[in-house]
Design a protein around this motif. Structure first.
Motif, PDB file in Angstrom:
ATOM      1  N   HIS A  94       2.172  70.562 -16.995  1.00  0.00           N
ATOM      2  CA  HIS A  94       2.014  69.229 -16.403  1.00  0.00           C
ATOM      3  C   HIS A  94       0.866  68.443 -17.024  1.00  0.00           C
ATOM      4  O   HIS A  94       0.565  67.340 -16.576  1.00  0.00           O
ATOM      5  N   GLY A  95       0.245  69.011 -18.064  1.00  0.00           N
ATOM      6  CA  GLY A  95      -0.784  68.279 -18.790  1.00  0.00           C
ATOM      7  C   GLY A  95      -0.426  68.019 -20.236  1.00  0.00           C
ATOM      8  O   GLY A  95      -1.189  67.366 -20.967  1.00  0.00           O
ATOM      9  N   SER A  96       0.725  68.527 -20.687  1.00  0.00           N
ATOM     10  CA  SER A  96       1.116  68.375 -22.094  1.00  0.00           C
ATOM     11  C   SER A  96       2.442  67.667 -22.272  1.00  0.00           C
ATOM     12  O   SER A  96       2.891  67.456 -23.397  1.00  0.00           O
ATOM     13  N   MET A  97       3.100  67.276 -21.161  1.00  0.00           N
ATOM     14  CA  MET A  97       4.485  66.772 -21.273  1.00  0.00           C
ATOM     15  C   MET A  97       4.560  65.469 -22.058  1.00  0.00           C
ATOM     16  O   MET A  97       5.535  65.225 -22.772  1.00  0.00           O
ATOM     17  N   PHE A  98       3.525  64.613 -21.984  1.00  0.00           N
ATOM     18  CA  PHE A  98       3.570  63.376 -22.758  1.00  0.00           C
ATOM     19  C   PHE A  98       3.285  63.645 -24.240  1.00  0.00           C
ATOM     20  O   PHE A  98       3.781  62.926 -25.103  1.00  0.00           O
TER      21      PHE A  98
END
Length: 419
Positions: free
Chosen positions: A225-229
């Motif tokens: 949830h911290g790397s999806m972008f």
């Protein structure tokens, strides 16, 4: 005996007249025929805020994924997935909590005075599509399931066929923030290219997966949830140079985090910027960055709001300090102090109706950490109401514009040459 009966005579002096508590089932003239369908609907098809099955705003519940013949224009879809979090789990219960917190939103009292419309009474069909049955055991499979679900629903024809409404829109209730990746993968196929992202969050979420130290690397662990972008940007799903973060304030690994973010083309608006810019300035900056025609995905992490606020009032130096503590939005997985208030976030959202938002999510609501008054879920439900209002409001405005163009074209076609 007289003294026993006297109080009863005083309390009930008119025993022969009809009473408020009479039993209507003993009416000597019962109806001679069963109620019509319309009368049954009038009598029983109604819910108070505290009654009924829990759907978002008491909307009709249809399992859209398995019932393709039920068209809609806006679908509320739950993504109860939280196994890619880096800190506190529990957002899988977010969809349920947000729906419960939306109970006071009803069609008979859903009029939004700031916009002059009721999103639940409009030409647009809004339904609660239920939840995606996301597996909690396999993140790779869960990612595939969510992408397939978003693509299935977003590719259908809308209920209200109009040139301004080419595809149905989905408001996703998370779930952790990683659900934005499957949503962007689906939107990329639906709209045939990258789209802009408007990202409300305390955190960048554009971190390189390798920034999370591990002696046991794996391809599946890259999806968080911290790397999806970061993943979405590298897949070409995000329109570089037309996207924006809003509400940032988290700690970093170092300045190179900003360098990675800039390579992905995001404008950064920090939480502190609201002190100088105000809500109007933030709205202007976002609109200038993204524009009003670019297809945009609006992703709101509830941790953009402050997890706890303290109000302190001193009446005089000599008097006792009066302190009132109240919680803002503690029910989330990675809380960060110093965030925006719910009023500020709602004010900003209301100013962004002109954006061409083609999909949205509200994520990271973790009710296990919420207060007894379900404050976080209540804010998330209100955010959902504002998004729906803006979608309907922008759609109605676009219809009026198209109608005006048609009227002008018709008038020009009917003009006569008098020479």
């Amino acid at each position: 005996m007289f003294y026993v009966l006297l109080p009863l005579l005083i309390l009930f002096p008119y025993t022969s007249t009809s009473s408020f508590y009479d039993n209507p089932e003993q009416d000597p003239l019962p109806p001679t025929a069963p109620d019509s369908a319309e009368e049954l609907h009038r009598k029983w098809d109604f819910e108070w805020g505290f009654s009924g099955i829990s759907t978002f705003a008491h909307l009709k519940h249809i399992k859209c994924l398995s019932e393709r013949d039920r068209p809609f224009d806006i679908g509320i879809i739950g993504a109860p997935f939280d196994t890619s979090v880096s800190y506190r789990p529990g957002a899988r219960f977010g969809p349920r909590a947000i729906r419960a917190a939306s109970a006071r939103q009803t069609s008979f009292r859903g009029f939004n005075p700031r916009r002059g419309l009721n999103p639940y009474i409009s030409p647009y069909t809004i339904i609660d599509c239920g939840d995606i049955p996301v597996t909690p055991f396999d993140n790779a499979l869960a990612l595939h399931q969510m992408t397939s679900a978003f693509l299935e629903l977003g590719s259908r024809s809308p209920a209200f066929a109009h040139s301004t409404n080419p595809k149905p829109k989905l408001l996703t209730l998370g779930g952790d923030h990683s659900i934005a990746l499957p949503a962007l993968r689906a939107l990329n196929k639906i709209y045939g290219g990258p789209i802009a992202v408007l990202h409300f969050d305390a955190h960048l979420d554009t971190w390189h997966p390798a920034k999370y130290p591990s002696a046991w690397p794996s391809a599946q662990s890259d999806f968080t949830h911290g790397s999806m972008f970061w993943i979405a940007s590298n897949e070409g799903l995000i329109l570089n140079g037309s996207s924006a973060h809003a509400g940032l304030r988290s700690r970093l690994m170092g300045w190179d985090d900003y360098e990675d973010d800039e390579r992905q083309g995001f404008l950064r608006i920090s939480a502190d910027d609201i002190d100088e810019m105000g809500t109007a300035g933030i709205v202007s900056a976002i609109l200038e960055r993204i524009g009003t025609n670019t297809p945009t995905y609006l992703s709101l992490d509830i941790d953009v709001l402050d997890p706890g606020l303290v109000s302190r009032a001193l009446s005089s130096p000599s008097e006792e300090t009066l302190m009132s503590d109240y919680q803002q939005c503690p029910g989330t997985g990675t809380p960060e102090a110093g965030g925006w208030t719910s009023r500020e976030v709602i004010r900003i959202l209301r100013g962004l109706e002109a954006l061409n938002v083609v999909g949205a999510d509200i994520v990271e609501v973790a009710p296990a950490y919420d207060g007894t008054g379900e404050q976080t879920a209540l804010v998330a439900a209100q955010v959902g109401f504002e998004i729906l209002t803006s979608w309907v409001g922008r759609g109605m405005s676009e219809i009026e514009k198209a109608r005006g163009k048609d009227d002008k074209s018709q008038a020009a076609g009917n003009g006569k040459d008098e020479l």
